[in-house]
Design a protein around this motif. Structure first.
Motif: not given
Length: 63
Positions: A12, A28, A30-31, A38, A40, A46
């Motif tokens: 992340p 970027r 996220q998880s 995930t 973005n 997303k």
């Protein structure tokens, strides 16, 4: 500039690009859960990707 898209190499906050969809822009992380990431992205928002079917390139953001 690019590295493996092994989920272990993604974290992340890291930055990536999808070489198959360059129009998505910089993303970027996220998880990361298993092989699902995930991200973005600048231009599409997303997106959840399965690294078994998609590849990502890790990048340093342009500053």
């Amino acid at each position: 500039m690019s590295e493996s898209t092994d989920p272990a190499t993604l974290a992340p906050g890291g930055f990536v690009r999808n070489p198959n969809c360059p129009e998505w822009g910089l993303g970027r992380v996220q998880s990361v859960v298993g092989s699902r990431v995930t991200v973005n992205f600048e231009e599409v928002g997303k997106v959840v990707l399965d690294l078994a079917a998609a590849s990502l390139e890790t990048v340093e953001p342009d500053r």
